[in-house]
Design a protein around this motif. Structure first.
Motif, PDB file in Angstrom:
ATOM      1  N   LEU A   1       0.827  -1.205   0.000  1.00 43.82           N
ATOM      2  CA  LEU A   1       0.000   0.000   0.000  1.00 43.82           C
ATOM      3  C   LEU A   1       0.862   1.257   0.000  1.00 43.82           C
ATOM      4  O   LEU A   1       0.545   2.248  -0.678  1.00 43.82           O
ATOM      5  CB  LEU A   1      -0.940  -0.006   1.200  1.00 43.82           C
ATOM      6  N   GLU A   2       1.944   1.231   0.747  1.00 45.57           N
ATOM      7  CA  GLU A   2       2.862   2.366   0.761  1.00 45.57           C
ATOM      8  C   GLU A   2       3.456   2.584  -0.628  1.00 45.57           C
ATOM      9  O   GLU A   2       3.594   3.725  -1.100  1.00 45.57           O
ATOM     10  CB  GLU A   2       3.975   2.122   1.772  1.00 45.57           C
ATOM     11  N   LYS A   3       3.805   1.502  -1.292  1.00 48.22           N
ATOM     12  CA  LYS A   3       4.371   1.589  -2.642  1.00 48.22           C
ATOM     13  C   LYS A   3       3.348   2.129  -3.639  1.00 48.22           C
ATOM     14  O   LYS A   3       3.698   2.911  -4.538  1.00 48.22           O
ATOM     15  CB  LYS A   3       4.871   0.215  -3.084  1.00 48.22           C
ATOM     16  N   VAL A   4       2.096   1.739  -3.480  1.00 54.09           N
ATOM     17  CA  VAL A   4       1.038   2.232  -4.373  1.00 54.09           C
ATOM     18  C   VAL A   4       0.944   3.754  -4.303  1.00 54.09           C
ATOM     19  O   VAL A   4       0.811   4.432  -5.327  1.00 54.09           O
ATOM     20  CB  VAL A   4      -0.320   1.589  -4.016  1.00 54.09           C
ATOM     21  N   VAL A   5       1.020   4.293  -3.099  1.00 52.57           N
ATOM     22  CA  VAL A   5       0.966   5.749  -2.931  1.00 52.57           C
ATOM     23  C   VAL A   5       2.136   6.405  -3.664  1.00 52.57           C
ATOM     24  O   VAL A   5       1.978   7.432  -4.329  1.00 52.57           O
ATOM     25  CB  VAL A   5       0.985   6.136  -1.433  1.00 52.57           C
ATOM     26  N   GLY A   6       3.312   5.796  -3.556  1.00 58.20           N
ATOM     27  CA  GLY A   6       4.485   6.329  -4.239  1.00 58.20           C
ATOM     28  C   GLY A   6       4.377   6.239  -5.749  1.00 58.20           C
ATOM     29  O   GLY A   6       4.715   7.195  -6.463  1.00 58.20           O
ATOM     30  N   ILE A   7       3.885   5.126  -6.254  1.00 53.07           N
ATOM     31  CA  ILE A   7       3.723   4.952  -7.699  1.00 53.07           C
ATOM     32  C   ILE A   7       2.732   5.962  -8.259  1.00 53.07           C
ATOM     33  O   ILE A   7       2.923   6.507  -9.351  1.00 53.07           O
ATOM     34  CB  ILE A   7       3.255   3.513  -8.017  1.00 53.07           C
ATOM     35  N   ALA A   8       1.671   6.220  -7.496  1.00 51.78           N
ATOM     36  CA  ALA A   8       0.647   7.175  -7.937  1.00 51.78           C
ATOM     37  C   ALA A   8       1.100   8.614  -7.747  1.00 51.78           C
ATOM     38  O   ALA A   8       0.382   9.552  -8.134  1.00 51.78           O
ATOM     39  CB  ALA A   8      -0.644   6.931  -7.168  1.00 51.78           C
TER      40      ALA A   8
END
Length: 250
Positions: free
Chosen positions: A42-49
């Motif tokens: 989930l943390e990575k998703v925020v970064g990717i977005a």
């Protein structure tokens, strides 16, 4: 560290009367590791977005962002590919640890969903193959029937959920393993010293191994009796090029 230990001790209360530490540590470690993978994704998703971590500061907001991105056909495949390339895995939104926790808190959690989540991850990605084999969700020790087993794991999940695994300094899985072994080894009728190296001793050995070699750009460390790996990992704290360490075990 104190928070992690306190929550582990509390979660163990739901399992301690049902089995010894050699068994219930597998449930706690398996669930903690799965939560770590879920929270990290989930943390990575925020970064990717390219979204603000301050705006998406809860797993609920992060999950909604993940669901929204996956719903976009143009984004879906690229997002999954990026997650797999950077993290090495993906997790379906319905299998996220915080989603399962929400269901547990609403008393709608189904043990079979957690089992499917474990199977999905371990069959899709080779590095997780067999990882959850010791987390036997069908064991009668969890309860005499499916409903009782469901209740047991529900309570454990609810207790583990507050742990901030991403904000934990150091090796959170290793720390959890060390705590369980050091605190509860006597329950299994064994002496902790037979298979557990106290953190203080581990740290001292790492300091000795690195002494005078702090500037080496190629550093190899070997542990013939490796357990959690914390002894070898401690080496990183005492050398100047931790990214180049090579680890070896039997």
């Amino acid at each position: 560290m104190a928070e992690l230990n306190s929550i582990l001790f509390s979660a163990a209360d739901n399992l301690r009367s049902k089995m010894d530490v050699s068994e219930y540590k597998n449930y706690l470690l398996g669930l903690i590791f799965y939560k770590y993978l879920s929270d990290r994704l989930l943390e990575k998703v925020v970064g990717i977005a390219d979204e603000s971590p301050e705006e998406y500061d809860t797993t609920e907001k992060q999950t909604q962002l993940y669901v929204d991105l996956l719903a976009d056909a143009e984004v879906n495949n690229d997002l999954i590919e990026t997650l797999v390339d950077t993290l090495g895995y993906d997790i379906e939104p319905s299998y996220l640890f915080n989603v399962l926790t929400d269901q547990a808190q609403q008393n709608t959690f189904q043990l079979n969903d957690l089992n499917k989540a474990f199977i999905d991850l371990s069959t899709k990605y080779d590095q997780f193959n067999g990882l959850f084999d010791d987390v036997d969700l069908t064991s009668n020790k969890l309860g005499s029937d499916a409903q009782q087993r469901n209740i047991t794991i529900t309570e454990v999940i609810k207790k583990l959920n507050p742990i901030n695994l991403l904000g934990h300094g150091g090796d959170v899985i290793g720390d959890a393993y060390e705590f369980l072994i050091s605190q509860f080894a006597s329950e299994a009728g064994k002496k902790a010293g037979e298979f557990y190296t106290p953190h203080e001793v581990s740290d001292m050995m790492a300091r000795i191994a690195a002494l005078g070699q702090e500037d080496k750009k190629l550093f190899s460390v070997y542990d013939p009796t490796m357990g959690s790996g914390s002894l070898m990992l401690n080496i990183r704290n005492y050398i100047n090029h931790p990214e180049s360490v090579k680890y070896h075990d039997l």
